[in-house]
Design a protein around this motif. Structure first.
Motif, PDB file in Angstrom:
ATOM      1  N   ALA A 140       0.852  -1.185   0.000  1.00 41.06           N
ATOM      2  CA  ALA A 140       0.000   0.000   0.000  1.00 41.06           C
ATOM      3  C   ALA A 140       0.884   1.229   0.000  1.00 41.06           C
ATOM      4  O   ALA A 140       1.970   1.235   0.592  1.00 41.06           O
ATOM      5  CB  ALA A 140      -0.923  -0.001   1.220  1.00 41.06           C
ATOM      6  N   SER A 149      -5.817   0.155  -7.392  1.00 43.96           N
ATOM      7  CA  SER A 149      -4.825  -0.917  -7.190  1.00 43.96           C
ATOM      8  C   SER A 149      -4.097  -1.126  -8.500  1.00 43.96           C
ATOM      9  O   SER A 149      -4.701  -1.069  -9.577  1.00 43.96           O
ATOM     10  CB  SER A 149      -5.513  -2.210  -6.770  1.00 43.96           C
ATOM     11  OG  SER A 149      -6.097  -2.089  -5.495  1.00 43.96           O
ATOM     12  N   GLY A 196      -0.532  -6.986  -6.183  1.00 44.14           N
ATOM     13  CA  GLY A 196      -0.992  -5.619  -6.347  1.00 44.14           C
ATOM     14  C   GLY A 196      -0.508  -4.650  -5.289  1.00 44.14           C
ATOM     15  O   GLY A 196      -0.169  -5.031  -4.167  1.00 44.14           O
ATOM     16  N   THR A 197      -0.477  -3.379  -5.679  1.00 45.67           N
ATOM     17  CA  THR A 197      -0.176  -2.268  -4.769  1.00 45.67           C
ATOM     18  C   THR A 197      -1.396  -1.361  -4.738  1.00 45.67           C
ATOM     19  O   THR A 197      -1.900  -0.957  -5.791  1.00 45.67           O
ATOM     20  CB  THR A 197       1.044  -1.460  -5.256  1.00 45.67           C
ATOM     21  OG1 THR A 197       2.210  -2.262  -5.164  1.00 45.67           O
ATOM     22  CG2 THR A 197       1.227  -0.199  -4.408  1.00 45.67           C
ATOM     23  N   ILE A 198      -1.865  -1.072  -3.531  1.00 42.70           N
ATOM     24  CA  ILE A 198      -3.009  -0.162  -3.376  1.00 42.70           C
ATOM     25  C   ILE A 198      -2.457   1.249  -3.239  1.00 42.70           C
ATOM     26  O   ILE A 198      -1.753   1.552  -2.276  1.00 42.70           O
ATOM     27  CB  ILE A 198      -3.843  -0.528  -2.140  1.00 42.70           C
ATOM     28  CG1 ILE A 198      -4.370  -1.967  -2.268  1.00 42.70           C
ATOM     29  CG2 ILE A 198      -4.991   0.456  -1.971  1.00 42.70           C
ATOM     30  CD1 ILE A 198      -5.034  -2.478  -0.993  1.00 42.70           C
ATOM     31  N   SER A 220     -11.672   0.549  -7.580  1.00 38.17           N
ATOM     32  CA  SER A 220     -12.473  -0.217  -6.639  1.00 38.17           C
ATOM     33  C   SER A 220     -13.770  -0.693  -7.277  1.00 38.17           C
ATOM     34  O   SER A 220     -14.528   0.098  -7.842  1.00 38.17           O
ATOM     35  CB  SER A 220     -12.775   0.652  -5.405  1.00 38.17           C
ATOM     36  OG  SER A 220     -13.552  -0.069  -4.477  1.00 38.17           O
TER      37      SER A 220
END
Lengths: 113, 113
Positions: B10, B86, B106-108, B39
């Motif tokens: 994140a 993401s 994934g990276t938020i 989202s």
């Protein structure tokens, strides 16, 4: 073009029921992919088709899962019987031979109670 | 698992700042792609870099690939609140079937206005 179309967008069902998810790929695309996304396992490829023929179904978790592509514009992913652990978002994506970008549908959010 | 790993998991920044996300993978690849997921939506392709390329640009996006380190980075410059999403890297591994993407976790990214 309308993009990849999936239906239903949301599905709530009870354990043991049959669930059918539907996908219409982008017109002219000859590859179709089914993915499942969960918090625990991330995004997983379940199966993909080329020219309506299943090429790789090694990601299909169990015999309860089956997928068909009767023609170039329609595919189904069926779960029978469904279980609570099948709850996830299921995505369909399509692409064109030689173009490796995949175009994703909006997904079907499945909840099995 | 051949699945790539991304870091950070994140990232929270202010509008106007740059955002850098990293992706590592385990075996030789044909190409690496980055996708964005807002989202509740499907994934959207951002950029593709081939194994013989080292850097690629697309608008405010810059992707680098270091095959010796088996890693890639995605830089978003001058971030906007609309970049909140993401971000996933996806690889096509050498020797696998065409189009078979393996996604990272994934990276938020959160961009505060």
């Amino acid at each position: 073009d309308a993009g990849v179309i999936q239906s239903p967008r949301h599905e709530v069902t009870e354990m043991g029921q049959e669930v059918t998810l539907r996908c219409k790929p982008i017109s002219g695309h000859d590859y179709l992919f089914w993915y499942r996304q969960t918090m625990m396992r991330g995004l997983e490829l379940l199966i993909y088709f080329n020219n309506n023929v299943p090429i790789d179904d090694s990601g299909m978790p169990e015999d309860r899962f089956s997928a068909k592509m009767p023609n170039a514009s329609f595919s189904t992913l069926k779960i029978q019987p469904s279980e609570p652990r099948d709850s996830a978002v299921y995505f369909c994506a399509s692409s064109l031979e030689g173009i490796e970008t995949q175009y994703f549908g909006p997904g079907t959010r499945l909840l099995v109670l | 698992s051949q699945q790539g790993e991304e870091d950070p998991q994140a990232l929270s920044i202010q509008e106007g700042e740059n955002a850098t996300m990293n992706c590592s993978y385990k075996t030789s690849i044909n190409n690496l792609q980055w996708y964005r997921q807002n989202s509740g939506r499907g994934l959207v392709h951002l950029i593709l870099i081939r194994s013989n390329e080292r850097e690629k640009h697309s608008g405010r996006l810059r992707v680098t690939l270091d095959t010796s380190k088996k890693s890639s980075s995605l830089l978003i410059t001058a971030s906007r609140a609309a970049d909140t999403a993401s971000y996933f890297c996806a690889t096509v591994y050498g020797g696998t079937s065409y189009g078979k993407l393996t996604f990272g976790q994934g990276t938020i990214l959160t961009v505060h206005p």
